[in-house]
Design a protein around this motif. Structure first.
Motif, PDB file in Angstrom:
ATOM      1  N   VAL A 182       0.961  -3.028  -5.914  1.00  0.00           N
ATOM      2  CA  VAL A 182       0.951  -1.934  -4.900  1.00  0.00           C
ATOM      3  C   VAL A 182      -0.278  -0.370  -5.227  1.00  0.00           C
ATOM      4  N   MET A 234      -3.285   1.602  -3.996  1.00  0.00           N
ATOM      5  CA  MET A 234      -3.540   3.650  -3.327  1.00  0.00           C
ATOM      6  C   MET A 234      -4.788   4.384  -3.433  1.00  0.00           C
ATOM      7  N   THR A 236       9.085   1.333   0.860  1.00  0.00           N
ATOM      8  CA  THR A 236       7.449   2.252   1.248  1.00  0.00           C
ATOM      9  C   THR A 236       7.443   3.029  -0.141  1.00  0.00           C
ATOM     10  N   PRO A 237       6.511   2.261  -0.369  1.00  0.00           N
ATOM     11  CA  PRO A 237       6.245   2.759  -2.299  1.00  0.00           C
ATOM     12  C   PRO A 237       5.330   4.180  -1.489  1.00  0.00           C
ATOM     13  N   SER A 238       5.606   5.012  -2.942  1.00  0.00           N
ATOM     14  CA  SER A 238       4.606   6.076  -3.096  1.00  0.00           C
ATOM     15  C   SER A 238       3.847   6.539  -3.973  1.00  0.00           C
ATOM     16  N   ALA A 239       2.949   7.265  -4.415  1.00  0.00           N
ATOM     17  CA  ALA A 239       2.375   7.619  -5.161  1.00  0.00           C
ATOM     18  C   ALA A 239       2.634   6.796  -7.102  1.00  0.00           C
ATOM     19  N   TRP A 245      11.542   1.385  -5.505  1.00  0.00           N
ATOM     20  CA  TRP A 245      11.282   1.260  -4.060  1.00  0.00           C
ATOM     21  C   TRP A 245      11.715   0.368  -3.156  1.00  0.00           C
ATOM     22  N   ASN A 262       4.247   4.595  -7.861  1.00  0.00           N
ATOM     23  CA  ASN A 262       4.782   3.621  -7.521  1.00  0.00           C
ATOM     24  C   ASN A 262       3.519   2.459  -7.728  1.00  0.00           C
ATOM     25  N   ALA A 263       1.904   2.910  -7.721  1.00  0.00           N
ATOM     26  CA  ALA A 263       1.133   2.467  -7.793  1.00  0.00           C
ATOM     27  C   ALA A 263       0.503   1.856  -9.062  1.00  0.00           C
ATOM     28  N   THR A 314       0.769  -1.033  -0.058  1.00  0.00           N
ATOM     29  CA  THR A 314      -0.181   0.190  -0.007  1.00  0.00           C
ATOM     30  C   THR A 314       0.529   1.040  -0.084  1.00  0.00           C
ATOM     31  N   VAL A 315       0.774   2.266  -0.864  1.00  0.00           N
ATOM     32  CA  VAL A 315       1.747   3.447  -0.587  1.00  0.00           C
ATOM     33  C   VAL A 315       1.205   4.146   0.577  1.00  0.00           C
ATOM     34  N   GLY A 316       2.999   4.186   0.805  1.00  0.00           N
ATOM     35  CA  GLY A 316       2.664   5.031   2.535  1.00  0.00           C
ATOM     36  C   GLY A 316       3.261   4.435   3.040  1.00  0.00           C
TER      37      GLY A 316
END
Length: 228
Positions: free
Chosen positions: A149, A151, A117-120, A104, A122-123, A77-79
């Protein structure tokens, strides 16, 4: 051993071991040698007392090809921190290598953990990640997986806040998120309709002049909701 020394071994070496008379004990066990040897004793002497004595046993086990006993998580999950600790079995103890990681994610060889930790940005679905466990005994063990991933929804469109009598009003809603969000609209005035997908449209008449009540657009997926 230090000093001028000799090394004497009592007859307790297993048949598969030999002493070279200087400093080296060596040999290759066969499958019939599996188990724990009797006590091996090494004595170092140089005419001064006491002698130095070292005793030990050797546990002989069969080589076992590596196996990966953990199962990788396939969603993130993002974040939110993603973490996967890889566990293996085999004899000798296997080493682990990981390839195909997205930017990531990183692999800590000491803890055998893949984390990040994935960011937006990386969705969506990663490429294929491969874990390889090896210990010199064939075959190597491999695990391949991808990570989806997720988001929460995020609106990327801005609604028009004015309309003109007799002129068609149109608002196409755009939203990002993974899984793909669904949209719902509430509190539309009578002259507006929602097509159930992404379009709010209609044409106001003279009787509609003024400010509408608050219109709510909701985007939702299994991660969360966004309202505008």
């Amino acid at each position: 051993m230090t000093g001028v020394q000799t090394c004497a071994l009592p007859i307790c070496l297993p048949a598969w071991l030999a002493f070279d008379g200087v400093s080296l004990i060596s040999g290759t066990p066969a499958s019939g040698n599996v188990g724990t040897t009797g006590t091996i004793s090494i004595t170092a002497s140089n005419g001064n007392v006491p002698d130095a004595i070292q005793t030990f046993n050797i546990v002989v086990s069969l080589p076992v090809a590596p196996s990966i006993t953990s199962v990788a998580p396939t969603t993130a999950t993002v974040g939110t921190l993603f973490s996967y600790t890889i566990t293996t079995t085999g004899n000798p103890d296997p080493t682990v290598a990981v390839s195909g990681l997205p930017s990531w994610l990183s692999f800590n060889n000491g803890t055998k953990t893949v984390s990040g930790t994935p960011s937006a940005g990386n969705a969506g679905m990663t490429g294929t990640i491969m874990v390889t466990s090896s210990n010199g005994v064939s075959p190597d063990a491999t695990e391949t997986f991808t990570i989806d991933v997720y988001m929460a929804p995020l609106f990327t469109s801005t609604f028009p806040t004015t309309a003109i009598v007799g002129t068609a009003y149109s608002y196409t809603i755009t939203v990002t998120g993974n899984p793909v969000p669904s949209l719902s609209v509430t509190d539309l005035p009578s002259w507006l309709t929602f097509d159930g997908v992404d379009l709010i449209s209609g044409t106001p008449t003279a009787g509609d002049v003024g400010t509408t009540g608050a219109i709510t657009v909701t985007a939702s997926n299994e991660i969360g909701r966004a309202h505008v």
